[in-house]
Design a protein around this motif. Structure first.
Motif, PDB file in Angstrom:
ATOM      1  N   ALA A  93       0.812  -1.115   0.003  1.00 64.49           N
ATOM      2  CA  ALA A  93      -0.114   0.136   0.278  1.00 64.49           C
ATOM      3  C   ALA A  93       0.950   1.291  -0.128  1.00 64.49           C
ATOM      4  CB  ALA A  93      -0.996   0.038   1.140  1.00 64.49           C
ATOM      5  N   ASP A  94       1.976   1.129   0.593  1.00 61.71           N
ATOM      6  CA  ASP A  94       2.719   2.401   1.029  1.00 61.71           C
ATOM      7  C   ASP A  94       3.540   2.639  -0.689  1.00 61.71           C
ATOM      8  OD1 ASP A  94       3.609   2.798   4.182  1.00 61.71           O
ATOM      9  OD2 ASP A  94       1.894   3.419   3.113  1.00 61.71           O
ATOM     10  N   TYR A  95       4.195   1.314  -1.145  1.00 66.31           N
ATOM     11  CA  TYR A  95       4.756   1.505  -2.370  1.00 66.31           C
ATOM     12  C   TYR A  95       4.088   2.212  -3.573  1.00 66.31           C
ATOM     13  CZ  TYR A  95       8.511  -1.238  -0.187  1.00 66.31           C
ATOM     14  OH  TYR A  95       9.439  -1.763   0.701  1.00 66.31           O
ATOM     15  N   SER A  96       2.766   1.740  -3.442  1.00 68.28           N
ATOM     16  CA  SER A  96       1.681   2.104  -4.379  1.00 68.28           C
ATOM     17  C   SER A  96       1.521   3.690  -4.339  1.00 68.28           C
ATOM     18  CB  SER A  96       0.373   1.422  -4.309  1.00 68.28           C
ATOM     19  OG  SER A  96       0.571  -0.072  -4.406  1.00 68.28           O
ATOM     20  N   GLN A  97       1.414   4.014  -2.834  1.00 67.50           N
ATOM     21  CA  GLN A  97       1.247   5.512  -2.738  1.00 67.50           C
ATOM     22  C   GLN A  97       2.504   6.239  -3.362  1.00 67.50           C
ATOM     23  OE1 GLN A  97      -1.877   6.598  -1.517  1.00 67.50           O
ATOM     24  NE2 GLN A  97      -1.080   8.799  -1.699  1.00 67.50           N
ATOM     25  N   ALA A  98       3.544   5.916  -3.175  1.00 69.39           N
ATOM     26  CA  ALA A  98       4.702   6.585  -3.626  1.00 69.39           C
ATOM     27  C   ALA A  98       4.667   6.518  -5.041  1.00 69.39           C
ATOM     28  CB  ALA A  98       5.891   5.971  -3.215  1.00 69.39           C
ATOM     29  N   ILE A  99       4.444   5.372  -5.731  1.00 65.54           N
ATOM     30  CA  ILE A  99       4.182   5.516  -7.156  1.00 65.54           C
ATOM     31  C   ILE A  99       3.146   6.371  -7.784  1.00 65.54           C
ATOM     32  CG2 ILE A  99       3.496   3.826  -8.985  1.00 65.54           C
ATOM     33  CD1 ILE A  99       5.169   1.514  -7.548  1.00 65.54           C
ATOM     34  N   ASN A 100       2.021   6.370  -6.888  1.00 63.61           N
ATOM     35  CA  ASN A 100       0.891   7.420  -7.418  1.00 63.61           C
ATOM     36  C   ASN A 100       1.476   8.795  -7.481  1.00 63.61           C
ATOM     37  OD1 ASN A 100      -0.792   5.421  -7.698  1.00 63.61           O
ATOM     38  ND2 ASN A 100      -1.748   5.673  -5.816  1.00 63.61           N
ATOM     39  N   MET A 101       2.337   9.245  -6.528  1.00 65.22           N
ATOM     40  CA  MET A 101       2.845  10.518  -6.455  1.00 65.22           C
ATOM     41  C   MET A 101       4.069  10.551  -7.364  1.00 65.22           C
ATOM     42  SD  MET A 101       2.913  10.989  -2.413  1.00 65.22           S
ATOM     43  CE  MET A 101       1.445  11.113  -1.469  1.00 65.22           C
ATOM     44  N   ASN A 102       4.632   9.700  -7.840  1.00 61.33           N
ATOM     45  CA  ASN A 102       5.891   9.590  -8.452  1.00 61.33           C
ATOM     46  C   ASN A 102       5.908   8.315  -9.604  1.00 61.33           C
ATOM     47  OD1 ASN A 102       8.231  10.075  -9.957  1.00 61.33           O
ATOM     48  ND2 ASN A 102       9.546   9.814  -8.307  1.00 61.33           N
ATOM     49  N   PRO A 103       5.261   8.503 -10.771  1.00 64.82           N
ATOM     50  CA  PRO A 103       5.096   7.217 -11.446  1.00 64.82           C
ATOM     51  C   PRO A 103       6.439   6.769 -12.120  1.00 64.82           C
ATOM     52  CG  PRO A 103       3.588   8.841 -12.061  1.00 64.82           C
ATOM     53  CD  PRO A 103       4.415   9.438 -11.224  1.00 64.82           C
ATOM     54  N   HIS A 104       7.514   7.681 -11.964  1.00 58.07           N
ATOM     55  CA  HIS A 104       8.765   7.286 -12.508  1.00 58.07           C
ATOM     56  C   HIS A 104       9.862   6.888 -11.594  1.00 58.07           C
ATOM     57  CE1 HIS A 104       7.726   8.780 -16.424  1.00 58.07           C
ATOM     58  NE2 HIS A 104       7.209   9.794 -15.774  1.00 58.07           N
ATOM     59  N   ASP A 105       9.375   6.557 -10.269  1.00 60.93           N
ATOM     60  CA  ASP A 105      10.007   5.985  -9.287  1.00 60.93           C
ATOM     61  C   ASP A 105      10.504   4.488  -9.311  1.00 60.93           C
ATOM     62  OD1 ASP A 105      11.322   5.367  -6.773  1.00 60.93           O
ATOM     63  OD2 ASP A 105       9.741   6.061  -5.603  1.00 60.93           O
ATOM     64  N   ALA A 106      11.448   3.901 -10.014  1.00 58.26           N
ATOM     65  CA  ALA A 106      11.677   2.842 -10.179  1.00 58.26           C
ATOM     66  C   ALA A 106      12.143   1.781  -9.193  1.00 58.26           C
ATOM     67  CB  ALA A 106      13.276   2.715 -11.139  1.00 58.26           C
ATOM     68  N   LYS A 107      12.681   2.471  -8.096  1.00 56.49           N
ATOM     69  CA  LYS A 107      13.036   1.678  -6.668  1.00 56.49           C
ATOM     70  C   LYS A 107      11.575   1.305  -5.925  1.00 56.49           C
ATOM     71  CE  LYS A 107      13.532   5.591  -3.555  1.00 56.49           C
ATOM     72  NZ  LYS A 107      12.972   6.685  -4.523  1.00 56.49           N
ATOM     73  N   SER A 108      10.651   2.209  -5.991  1.00 59.26           N
ATOM     74  CA  SER A 108       9.014   1.675  -5.405  1.00 59.26           C
ATOM     75  C   SER A 108       8.689   0.656  -6.171  1.00 59.26           C
ATOM     76  CB  SER A 108       8.310   2.864  -5.423  1.00 59.26           C
ATOM     77  OG  SER A 108       8.870   3.859  -4.488  1.00 59.26           O
ATOM     78  N   TYR A 109       8.555   0.497  -7.524  1.00 61.62           N
ATOM     79  CA  TYR A 109       8.090  -0.555  -8.536  1.00 61.62           C
ATOM     80  C   TYR A 109       8.997  -1.872  -8.142  1.00 61.62           C
ATOM     81  CZ  TYR A 109       5.126   2.282 -11.500  1.00 61.62           C
ATOM     82  OH  TYR A 109       4.198   2.860 -12.285  1.00 61.62           O
ATOM     83  N   HIS A 110      10.442  -1.614  -7.787  1.00 66.56           N
ATOM     84  CA  HIS A 110      11.074  -2.909  -7.482  1.00 66.56           C
ATOM     85  C   HIS A 110      10.741  -3.388  -6.244  1.00 66.56           C
ATOM     86  CE1 HIS A 110      15.459  -4.823  -7.211  1.00 66.56           C
ATOM     87  NE2 HIS A 110      14.422  -5.553  -7.408  1.00 66.56           N
ATOM     88  N   LYS A 111      10.687  -2.561  -5.259  1.00 65.70           N
ATOM     89  CA  LYS A 111      10.338  -2.837  -3.729  1.00 65.70           C
ATOM     90  C   LYS A 111       8.900  -3.656  -3.919  1.00 65.70           C
ATOM     91  CE  LYS A 111      14.215  -1.915  -1.916  1.00 65.70           C
ATOM     92  NZ  LYS A 111      15.234  -3.262  -1.402  1.00 65.70           N
ATOM     93  N   ARG A 112       7.850  -2.896  -4.528  1.00 62.34           N
ATOM     94  CA  ARG A 112       6.486  -3.496  -4.360  1.00 62.34           C
ATOM     95  C   ARG A 112       6.779  -4.757  -5.040  1.00 62.34           C
ATOM     96  NH1 ARG A 112       1.478  -0.320  -7.102  1.00 62.34           N
ATOM     97  NH2 ARG A 112       2.559  -1.133  -9.125  1.00 62.34           N
ATOM     98  N   GLY A 113       7.375  -4.939  -5.984  1.00 60.72           N
ATOM     99  CA  GLY A 113       7.456  -6.274  -6.531  1.00 60.72           C
ATOM    100  C   GLY A 113       7.915  -7.360  -5.596  1.00 60.72           C
ATOM    101  N   LEU A 114       8.871  -6.861  -4.850  1.00 56.98           N
ATOM    102  CA  LEU A 114       9.620  -7.879  -3.981  1.00 56.98           C
ATOM    103  C   LEU A 114       8.258  -8.449  -2.865  1.00 56.98           C
ATOM    104  CD1 LEU A 114      13.187  -6.300  -3.245  1.00 56.98           C
ATOM    105  CD2 LEU A 114      12.413  -8.354  -4.278  1.00 56.98           C
ATOM    106  N   ALA A 115       7.547  -7.355  -2.244  1.00 59.21           N
ATOM    107  CA  ALA A 115       6.492  -7.481  -1.618  1.00 59.21           C
ATOM    108  C   ALA A 115       5.475  -8.500  -2.199  1.00 59.21           C
ATOM    109  CB  ALA A 115       6.006  -6.316  -1.013  1.00 59.21           C
ATOM    110  N   LEU A 116       5.007  -8.268  -3.244  1.00 60.56           N
ATOM    111  CA  LEU A 116       4.132  -9.095  -3.938  1.00 60.56           C
ATOM    112  C   LEU A 116       4.577 -10.446  -4.133  1.00 60.56           C
ATOM    113  CD1 LEU A 116       3.005  -6.470  -7.014  1.00 60.56           C
ATOM    114  CD2 LEU A 116       1.560  -7.564  -5.030  1.00 60.56           C
ATOM    115  N   SER A 117       5.873 -10.696  -4.460  1.00 66.77           N
ATOM    116  CA  SER A 117       6.283 -11.835  -4.348  1.00 66.77           C
ATOM    117  C   SER A 117       6.214 -12.860  -3.169  1.00 66.77           C
ATOM    118  CB  SER A 117       7.838 -12.093  -5.011  1.00 66.77           C
ATOM    119  OG  SER A 117       7.922 -11.547  -6.098  1.00 66.77           O
ATOM    120  N   GLN A 118       6.314 -12.003  -2.170  1.00 66.30           N
ATOM    121  CA  GLN A 118       6.403 -12.523  -0.663  1.00 66.30           C
ATOM    122  C   GLN A 118       5.114 -13.346  -0.274  1.00 66.30           C
ATOM    123  OE1 GLN A 118       8.577 -13.187   1.555  1.00 66.30           O
ATOM    124  NE2 GLN A 118      10.408 -12.142   0.733  1.00 66.30           N
ATOM    125  N   ILE A 119       3.889 -12.608  -1.008  1.00 67.66           N
ATOM    126  CA  ILE A 119       2.504 -13.126  -0.857  1.00 67.66           C
ATOM    127  C   ILE A 119       2.166 -13.967  -2.117  1.00 67.66           C
ATOM    128  CG2 ILE A 119       2.014 -11.357   0.477  1.00 67.66           C
ATOM    129  CD1 ILE A 119       0.357  -9.983  -1.565  1.00 67.66           C
TER     130      ILE A 119
END
Length: 545
Positions: free
Chosen positions: A306-332
């Motif tokens: 949820a927090d990474y998504s909020q960061a991405i909504n504010m900055n759609p070019h934030d590569a690190k937030s996409y990457h970290k959200r991918g890691l969290a999604l992999s965990q579930i």
């Protein structure tokens, strides 16, 4: 002794008994039980409903992710309904197709009293349940369920624990979410009595319980402590009134304290301070990203997403937030969504080797071995010294019938025992037992204390019918690691095969002791059943003699 102290004491006893498997199990509806088992037609009904929901929301999320998410929730609701019976409303599937409005049940006699159910699976000593401010506001109680098995489409039965409960009056939370572990819950056996008192009196003493969870109203400050002529930094809570500061200065304090707490591994406190900072400045994408990192470290992957998504909504070019959200999604296990995030991160920054590597691992989980190889190869081009990636790529290549990756890893480091062991595992998976034994033997020559290599070679020898060789290898693994429960268990299996039942019972008993200490309840149950079977057979053999 007050009621909270009593229920906490009972909860401590319950947690101790978890490792031994000595749990209260009652199958009568409306009676308390620590353990509930759901299987057969009942489980099929749950699955059918969850597949309906997966179909309904397939355009929003991957079908499998929706199915698993709903199945977790419904398993938990079934446990609570079975234990509380007519005290609460029914699990009305038709009614809930549009969502439950953050309330899972209400008391039958008082619809104003809501009950929220949270279900989790994982390691019991690390799993966390979480609840939002909205759920706290709408419910009188949160009930926590622990699912012992991994939740998937093929599971034939689920063993569910009523891990405990918390009155929401004990949770002071104005915004965001809060997480808690099993040791912070109250014993589930007090749930019925608590709810009965709530429905008879809105002012019952239970509701006056002191809060046990709350966000601090003041930040933590750094205090310098002098110890033996040296100075170290400590974190302490203060109740002092803050001197007047401009909003951005206060926000900076919270952010810096959150950063310092994160660096020292104080992730819960870090979350609290980042939350305080966000209350002052809710448009700071970096703060959401940082809080997401802290949630991830706490194992609260949904809050992190949820927090990474909020960061991405504010900055759609934030590569690190996409990457970290991918890691969290992999965990579930939301691998398709994780792949989409890694892909977006790569589009923004095509030189991030780790993004290729992580996407490769997600693709491997989905069986896309060719895609995994391509990603591993690209990661290697970016970082040619990624020897570890050669090993991972080797796993995917071997699944396709080749062994180039492992060979390359061994060329980079011919003394890498793990590379030989991993290639041996891959060879064993495709039935190349002779090649597997050669690799395990090479790994052992490099590292004579490689207990796993002995254990794996023992498994292959057993598959080949070399019982004496298998026993020798399992014994060697046990000599290196006296707590190697699986080695005891498998050696017991071999001993059963050669009719040495008493020795087998001894090995199974040793394995059971270790499984109990490690909290591996399913393995413990299976091992105890094997011991009972062998003891019965031994008794029959004695009578026949």
């Amino acid at each position: 002794m007050d009621w909270i102290t009593l229920l906490r004491s009972l909860q401590s006893d319950f947690i101790k008994r978890l490792s031994s498997g000595c749990l209260l199990h009652c199958e009568i509806e409306g009676q308390y039980s620590e353990l509930t088992i759901i299987s057969g037609e009942r489980l099929k009904t749950l699955r059918d409903f969850c597949w309906q929901m997966a179909e309904k929301y397939k355009r929003v999320s991957p079908v499998r992710d929706v199915f698993i998410s709903y199945l977790k929730g419904k398993l938990g609701e079934e446990v609570v309904k079975e234990r509380l019976a007519d005290l609460i409303t029914e699990v009305d599937y038709e009614k809930r197709l549009g969502g439950d409005g953050k309330i899972d049940f209400t008391l039958t006699a008082n619809p104003a009293i809501g009950i929220e159910v949270k279900s989790r699976h994982g390691s019991i000593d690390r799993v966390k349940w979480s609840i939002s401010a909205e759920e706290v506001e709408k419910n009188a109680v949160v009930v926590c369920i622990f699912i012992q098995e991994d939740v998937n489409e093929a599971q034939s039965a689920y063993h569910l624990l009523l891990a405990g409960f918390l009155p929401t009056q004990m949770i002071k939370l104005k915004t965001g979410k809060i997480s808690f572990g099993i040791e912070q819950l109250l014993y589930g056996g007090g749930l019925w009595g608590y709810l009965e008192q709530l429905q008879t009196s809105a002012h019952y003493a239970f509701r006056q319980a002191p809060p046990i969870y709350q966000y601090e109203s003041q930040p933590q400050f750094f205090n310098k402590i002098n110890t033996n002529n040296s100075t170290k930094t400590a974190f302490t809570h203060t109740k002092e009134i803050l001197p007047y500061k401009r909003e951005e200065e206060v926000n900076l304090d919270y952010t810096k304290i959150g950063d310092a707490c994160f660096a020292q591994g104080e992730y819960t406190t870090s979350v609290k301070n980042y939350t305080q900072a966000l209350q002052l400045n809710s448009s700071d994408a970096e703060l959401y990203y940082k809080r997401g990192l802290a949630y991830y470290q706490l194992g609260d992957y949904e809050a992190a997403i949820a927090d990474y998504s909020q960061a991405i909504n504010m900055n759609p070019h934030d590569a690190k937030s996409y990457h970290k959200r991918g890691l969290a999604l992999s965990q579930i296990a939301a691998y398709e969504a994780a792949i989409a995030d890694y892909t977006q991160a790569i589009k923004i920054n095509p030189h991030a080797a780790m993004a290729y590597r992580n996407r490769a691992e997600a693709r491997s989980h989905l069986g896309d071995n060719q895609g995994a190889i391509e990603d591993y190869t690209q990661a290697i081009k970016i970082n040619p010294q990624y020897a570890d990636i050669y090993k991972n790529r080797g796993i995917s290549r071997y699944l396709l019938g080749t062994q180039t990756g492992f060979t390359q890893a061994i060329k980079i480091n011919p003394n890498d025992a793990n590379a030989y062991k991993n290639r041996g595992n891959a060879r064993a998976d495709i039935g190349d037992y002779v090649g597997a034994i050669e690799d395990y033997t090479q790994a052992i020559q490099i590292n004579p204390n490689a207990a796993d290599a002995y254990y794996n070679r023992g498994n292959v020898r057993y598959d080949l019918g070399d019982e004496a060789g298998a026993i020798e290898d399992y014994t060697q693994a046990i000599q290196i690691n006296s707590n190697y429960a699986d080695a005891y268990y498998n050696r017991g299996n071999v001993l059963v095969g050669i009719k040495d039942k008493q020795a087998a019972i001894g090995d199974f008993q040793k394995a059971a002791d270790i499984y109990r200490k490690e909290g591996k309840l399913e393995a413990l149950k299976d091992t105890r059943e094997r011991i009972l079977e062998l003891e019965i057979e031994a008794s029959i053999d004695t009578l026949n003699f």
